[in-house]
Write an enzyme that holds these catalytic residues in place. Sequence first.
Site, PDB file in Angstrom:
ATOM      1  N   LEU A  15       0.889  -1.352   0.097  1.00  0.00           N
ATOM      2  CA  LEU A  15       0.030   0.005   0.210  1.00  0.00           C
ATOM      3  C   LEU A  15       1.003   1.305   0.015  1.00  0.00           C
ATOM      4  O   LEU A  15       0.324   2.390   0.056  1.00  0.00           O
ATOM      5  CB  LEU A  15      -1.132  -0.088   1.293  1.00  0.00           C
ATOM      6  CG  LEU A  15      -1.798  -1.358   1.111  1.00  0.00           C
ATOM      7  CD1 LEU A  15      -2.369  -1.159   2.641  1.00  0.00           C
ATOM      8  CD2 LEU A  15      -2.991  -1.196   0.125  1.00  0.00           C
ATOM      9  N   THR A  61      11.187  -3.590   2.761  1.00  0.00           N
ATOM     10  CA  THR A  61      10.412  -4.524   3.594  1.00  0.00           C
ATOM     11  C   THR A  61      10.767  -6.098   3.494  1.00  0.00           C
ATOM     12  O   THR A  61      11.833  -6.334   3.176  1.00  0.00           O
ATOM     13  CB  THR A  61       8.976  -4.454   3.302  1.00  0.00           C
ATOM     14  OG1 THR A  61       8.196  -4.877   4.299  1.00  0.00           O
ATOM     15  CG2 THR A  61       8.581  -4.878   1.899  1.00  0.00           C
ATOM     16  N   LYS A  65      14.888  -6.412   5.291  1.00  0.00           N
ATOM     17  CA  LYS A  65      15.232  -5.496   6.200  1.00  0.00           C
ATOM     18  C   LYS A  65      16.433  -5.653   7.124  1.00  0.00           C
ATOM     19  O   LYS A  65      17.101  -4.683   7.626  1.00  0.00           O
ATOM     20  CB  LYS A  65      14.101  -5.097   7.265  1.00  0.00           C
ATOM     21  CG  LYS A  65      12.684  -4.709   6.943  1.00  0.00           C
ATOM     22  CD  LYS A  65      11.712  -4.427   7.750  1.00  0.00           C
ATOM     23  CE  LYS A  65      10.461  -3.983   7.286  1.00  0.00           C
ATOM     24  NZ  LYS A  65       9.670  -3.678   8.408  1.00  0.00           N
ATOM     25  N   ASP A 100       9.670   2.029  11.361  1.00  0.00           N
ATOM     26  CA  ASP A 100       8.529   1.428  12.083  1.00  0.00           C
ATOM     27  C   ASP A 100       8.764   1.634  13.592  1.00  0.00           C
ATOM     28  O   ASP A 100       7.298   1.668  14.059  1.00  0.00           O
ATOM     29  CB  ASP A 100       8.944  -0.167  11.956  1.00  0.00           C
ATOM     30  CG  ASP A 100       9.049  -0.772  10.330  1.00  0.00           C
ATOM     31  OD1 ASP A 100       8.134  -0.085   9.873  1.00  0.00           O
ATOM     32  OD2 ASP A 100       9.718  -1.498  10.272  1.00  0.00           O
ATOM     33  N   GLY A 126      10.725  -9.221  13.754  1.00  0.00           N
ATOM     34  CA  GLY A 126      11.118  -7.903  13.261  1.00  0.00           C
ATOM     35  C   GLY A 126      10.264  -6.709  13.712  1.00  0.00           C
ATOM     36  O   GLY A 126      10.529  -5.670  14.198  1.00  0.00           O
ATOM     37  N   LYS A 151      13.449 -15.791  22.865  1.00  0.00           N
ATOM     38  CA  LYS A 151      13.585 -14.616  22.112  1.00  0.00           C
ATOM     39  C   LYS A 151      12.835 -13.240  22.907  1.00  0.00           C
ATOM     40  O   LYS A 151      13.690 -12.143  22.531  1.00  0.00           O
ATOM     41  CB  LYS A 151      12.655 -14.504  20.873  1.00  0.00           C
ATOM     42  CG  LYS A 151      13.329 -15.436  19.676  1.00  0.00           C
ATOM     43  CD  LYS A 151      12.324 -16.006  18.384  1.00  0.00           C
ATOM     44  CE  LYS A 151      12.263 -14.837  17.610  1.00  0.00           C
ATOM     45  NZ  LYS A 151      11.153 -15.158  16.592  1.00  0.00           N
ATOM     46  N   TYR A 232      -2.971  -5.088  10.109  1.00  0.00           N
ATOM     47  CA  TYR A 232      -3.878  -4.175   9.572  1.00  0.00           C
ATOM     48  C   TYR A 232      -4.792  -4.676   8.386  1.00  0.00           C
ATOM     49  O   TYR A 232      -5.752  -4.085   7.847  1.00  0.00           O
ATOM     50  CB  TYR A 232      -3.088  -2.963   8.682  1.00  0.00           C
ATOM     51  CG  TYR A 232      -2.300  -3.275   7.850  1.00  0.00           C
ATOM     52  CD1 TYR A 232      -0.827  -3.409   8.247  1.00  0.00           C
ATOM     53  CD2 TYR A 232      -2.638  -3.668   6.390  1.00  0.00           C
ATOM     54  CE1 TYR A 232       0.016  -3.733   7.253  1.00  0.00           C
ATOM     55  CE2 TYR A 232      -1.297  -3.918   5.642  1.00  0.00           C
ATOM     56  CZ  TYR A 232      -0.245  -3.768   5.755  1.00  0.00           C
ATOM     57  OH  TYR A 232       0.827  -4.218   5.005  1.00  0.00           O
TER      58      TYR A 232
END
Length: 286
Positions: A15, A61, A65, A100, A126, A151, A232
């Site tokens: 987008l 992206t 990254k 981000d 990430g 993690k 989203y």
Amino acid sequence: MDVYGLIGNPVGHSLSPPMHEAGYEALDVDARYVTFEPPRDGAAAAVEGAADLGVAGLNVTIPFKQDALAAVEPDSLARRIGAVNTVDFSGDRITGHNTDAVGATRALRAHDVDLSGTAVVVGAGGAGRAVAFGLADEGMTVRVANRTESKARGLAADVRGEGTDADGAAEDATAPDGVDADATGHGLDALPELLADADVLVNATSVGMEADETPVPAGALHGDLGVLDAVYRPLETRLLRDAADAGATTVDGAWMLLYQGVAAFERWTGREAPVDAMNEALRDRL
Ligand code: ATR
């Protein structure tokens, strides 16, 4: 005309082109935003190739990254997160940034969520890394909860500035940020306890994307929380529905996507981004 772009693989459903181009149009900036899909091991070559071609700025992206770090001079935040999502070619150096983190904090702030107190970040991939560093840099106490608890503990140690950077370099004594941050790592079973006195909750896992599921038990939510879901698609996840039912302030993932784009736009153009125009273009397509 300036060319900006995005490298990703796959990149087809991004987008970012309509969002950025709505921004150029609103400010009468003579620019285009295009997508590129290099081979999965091609991050460095793509960044260097974009520089050679005179591309003015590049978003990065999945899955590039982390690998893009090696092709840029990362700023302190990108280096600590271990990932770059915005590359700037405008000076005589190729610099790398991570918007981000600020995407999450600006999204919360735009909904009047106060960034003090304690934040619970669910997820240590990430997105979780960027959000945890972003909230810690605001001065928040950060509790990371992740399905794989090791993690979460590793991310918390990185946020505290301990051990090594994500690129393996030993943390030096002059590391500017994060060293005093209060961060701890946990398993998902700790969520009810962690949330009891928390002020902010961010879902940075992919749970909620594929199915109508949530990583957070509904009973652990309460009305004093500001809740951001990085997912989203869909915009209204089960977590956000549960959070609204509990009386919490809810912030959907399109706001985080918007503000990471806004921050990149502003870095590249040096102008205040037309947030409303970019938001409208984004939401038109969701
Ligand atoms: P991203 O870059 O989008 O953050 P990622 O690095 O693959 O993607 O990380 C995905 C995150 O979602 C991780 O925190 C992952 O938990 P693990 O570290 O245990 O794998 C989390 N995640 C994915 N599926 C999940 C599930 N079904 N339940 C709980 N957490 C999940």
